[in-house]
Design a protein around this motif. Structure first.
Motif, short mmCIF file in Angstrom:
data_model
loop_
_atom_site.label_atom_id
_atom_site.label_comp_id
_atom_site.label_asym_id
_atom_site.label_seq_id
_atom_site.Cartn_x
_atom_site.Cartn_y
_atom_site.Cartn_z
N VAL A 131 0.83 -1.21 0.00
CA VAL A 131 0.00 0.00 0.00
C VAL A 131 0.87 1.26 0.00
O VAL A 131 1.72 1.45 0.87
CB VAL A 131 -0.94 0.01 1.22
CG1 VAL A 131 -1.71 1.33 1.28
CG2 VAL A 131 -1.92 -1.16 1.13
N GLN A 132 0.62 2.12 -0.98
CA GLN A 132 1.33 3.39 -1.08
C GLN A 132 0.50 4.55 -0.54
O GLN A 132 1.04 5.51 0.02
CB GLN A 132 1.68 3.67 -2.55
CG GLN A 132 2.68 2.71 -3.15
CD GLN A 132 4.07 2.89 -2.59
OE1 GLN A 132 4.42 3.97 -2.10
NE2 GLN A 132 4.89 1.85 -2.65
N GLU A 133 -0.83 4.45 -0.71
CA GLU A 133 -1.68 5.58 -0.35
C GLU A 133 -3.10 5.09 -0.11
O GLU A 133 -3.58 4.16 -0.78
CB GLU A 133 -1.67 6.60 -1.49
CG GLU A 133 -2.41 7.89 -1.22
CD GLU A 133 -2.23 8.88 -2.37
OE1 GLU A 133 -2.77 9.99 -2.27
OE2 GLU A 133 -1.55 8.54 -3.37
N PRO B 64 1.17 5.98 4.07
CA PRO B 64 1.75 5.35 5.26
C PRO B 64 3.26 5.17 5.21
O PRO B 64 3.92 5.21 6.25
CB PRO B 64 1.03 3.99 5.34
CG PRO B 64 0.49 3.75 3.97
CD PRO B 64 0.19 5.09 3.40
N LYS B 65 3.82 4.98 4.04
CA LYS B 65 5.27 4.77 3.97
C LYS B 65 6.04 6.04 4.31
O LYS B 65 7.19 5.97 4.77
CB LYS B 65 5.67 4.26 2.58
CG LYS B 65 5.10 2.88 2.24
CD LYS B 65 5.60 2.40 0.90
CE LYS B 65 4.96 1.07 0.51
NZ LYS B 65 5.23 -0.01 1.46
N ASN B 66 5.42 7.20 4.10
CA ASN B 66 6.07 8.48 4.40
C ASN B 66 5.47 9.19 5.60
O ASN B 66 5.92 10.28 5.96
CB ASN B 66 5.97 9.41 3.18
CG ASN B 66 6.65 8.85 1.96
OD1 ASN B 66 7.68 8.20 2.06
ND2 ASN B 66 6.07 9.07 0.78
N ASN C 136 -13.57 -5.50 -0.97
CA ASN C 136 -12.15 -5.72 -1.21
C ASN C 136 -11.58 -4.54 -2.00
O ASN C 136 -12.05 -4.22 -3.09
CB ASN C 136 -11.98 -7.02 -2.00
CG ASN C 136 -10.53 -7.43 -2.17
OD1 ASN C 136 -9.66 -6.61 -2.43
ND2 ASN C 136 -10.25 -8.71 -2.03
N PHE C 137 -10.55 -3.91 -1.43
CA PHE C 137 -9.86 -2.81 -2.09
C PHE C 137 -8.40 -3.21 -2.31
O PHE C 137 -7.57 -3.11 -1.41
CB PHE C 137 -9.94 -1.53 -1.26
CG PHE C 137 -11.33 -0.99 -1.09
CD1 PHE C 137 -11.86 -0.09 -2.01
CD2 PHE C 137 -12.13 -1.40 -0.03
CE1 PHE C 137 -13.15 0.40 -1.86
CE2 PHE C 137 -13.41 -0.92 0.13
CZ PHE C 137 -13.93 -0.02 -0.79
N ASN C 138 -8.11 -3.72 -3.51
CA ASN C 138 -6.75 -4.18 -3.83
C ASN C 138 -6.20 -5.12 -2.76
O ASN C 138 -5.05 -5.00 -2.33
CB ASN C 138 -5.80 -2.99 -4.02
CG ASN C 138 -5.90 -2.38 -5.40
OD1 ASN C 138 -6.30 -3.04 -6.35
ND2 ASN C 138 -5.55 -1.12 -5.53
N GLY C 139 -7.04 -6.05 -2.33
CA GLY C 139 -6.61 -7.06 -1.37
C GLY C 139 -6.86 -6.70 0.08
O GLY C 139 -6.70 -7.55 0.96
N ILE C 140 -7.22 -5.46 0.35
CA ILE C 140 -7.51 -5.01 1.71
C ILE C 140 -9.02 -5.07 1.93
O ILE C 140 -9.79 -4.41 1.23
CB ILE C 140 -7.01 -3.57 1.95
CG1 ILE C 140 -5.52 -3.44 1.60
CG2 ILE C 140 -7.27 -3.16 3.40
CD1 ILE C 140 -4.59 -4.29 2.43
N GLU D 154 -10.23 4.59 -1.49
CA GLU D 154 -9.30 4.24 -2.56
C GLU D 154 -8.00 3.75 -1.93
O GLU D 154 -7.40 4.44 -1.11
CB GLU D 154 -9.03 5.46 -3.46
CG GLU D 154 -8.19 5.16 -4.69
CD GLU D 154 -8.02 6.36 -5.61
OE1 GLU D 154 -7.27 6.25 -6.61
OE2 GLU D 154 -8.62 7.42 -5.31
N VAL D 155 -7.59 2.56 -2.32
CA VAL D 155 -6.34 1.98 -1.82
C VAL D 155 -5.40 1.84 -3.01
O VAL D 155 -5.67 1.06 -3.93
CB VAL D 155 -6.57 0.61 -1.15
CG1 VAL D 155 -5.24 0.00 -0.70
CG2 VAL D 155 -7.51 0.75 0.05
#
Length: 237
Positions: free
Chosen positions: A61-63, A85-87, A207-211, A232-233
């Protein structure tokens, strides 16, 4: 919450968990594999719930974008979030304001926004917090318990946050779930009081891109609904 808005190992006899298998190798003096063993780790109840909701996909997940909504009788409140989350980058958008901040540098201006973010993110991804916060709470598991809204027999996981750290230390949650390890109902108990502070459903999973996200939570009484829109994932390609 981690609640701000107004508001042990798995038993194969009773329920099943997906095992995590890892290989362990023994080498000889020539660095050749001499022996191979498969080590099987059975997930804890908290890990099983997180995995059932797609926790293994979180690393991609980037955003995440979402709008947190509450309808109470005839009133409506909402606020929208954009989270990288990564930043640790977050943007809050309300009808009156937009605040951008980084969770590594919270000041007197952003702390109010961050309290709201922690609350809303907890509602959105509580199954993942069972892993993220695992060093911050104690937990217990009951194989048979009666869910408070449906009165169905389910399993029950209780977590109690420690009395230090976080915005609301000492709070407790009772998660009710069935064999798929998806939360169906929960109880929030402020400061671990015996009586419930809030009881809601967990429903409308998507399901949102696996989440896997439960988009709707309704109270057991009264005209009250908490729900998510504009989800939006965004993940790695």
């Amino acid at each position: 919450m981690r609640y701000i808005v107004g508001i042990l190992l798995c038993s194969f006899i009773v329920f099943s968990c997906k095992k995590d298998a890892k290989k362990q190798y023994t080498y000889d003096n020539n660095d050749e594999v001499k022996e191979e063993k498969t080590i099987t780790k059975i997930p804890s109840t908290t890990e099983a719930i997180a995995k059932a909701n797609g926790f293994d996909q979180w690393k991609k997940v980037q955003e995440i974008k979402f709008t947190f909504n509450i309808d109470r009788d005839s009133s409506h409140y909402e606020r929208s979030w954009n989270w990288k989350p990564k930043n640790n980058e977050i943007i809050l958008t309300t009808a009156n304001d937009t605040i951008a901040y980084n969770r590594t540098n919270i000041d007197s201006v952003s702390i109010r926004a961050d309290q709201g973010f922690i609350n809303d993110k907890y509602w959105l991804l509580a199954p993942f917090n069972l892993v993220w916060d695992q060093n911050s709470f104690t937990s217990s598991h009951e194989v048979k318990a009666i869910a408070p809204i449906s009165n169905k027999e389910m399993q029950k996981l209780t977590i109690v946050y420690k009395n230090e750290g976080g915005y609301t230390p000492g709070d407790a949650y009772d998660f009710y779930f069935e064999g798929d390890f998806k939360i169906k109902e929960w109880v929030f108990r402020e400061k671990n009081k015996p009586e419930p502070s809030l009881i809601t459903s967990w429903e409308d999973y998507e399901n949102f891109n696996g989440i896997q996200i439960a988009k709707t939570h309704q109270k057991n009484e009264g005209n009250w609904k908490l729900y998510f829109t504009n989800i939006e994932v965004i993940t790695d390609k």
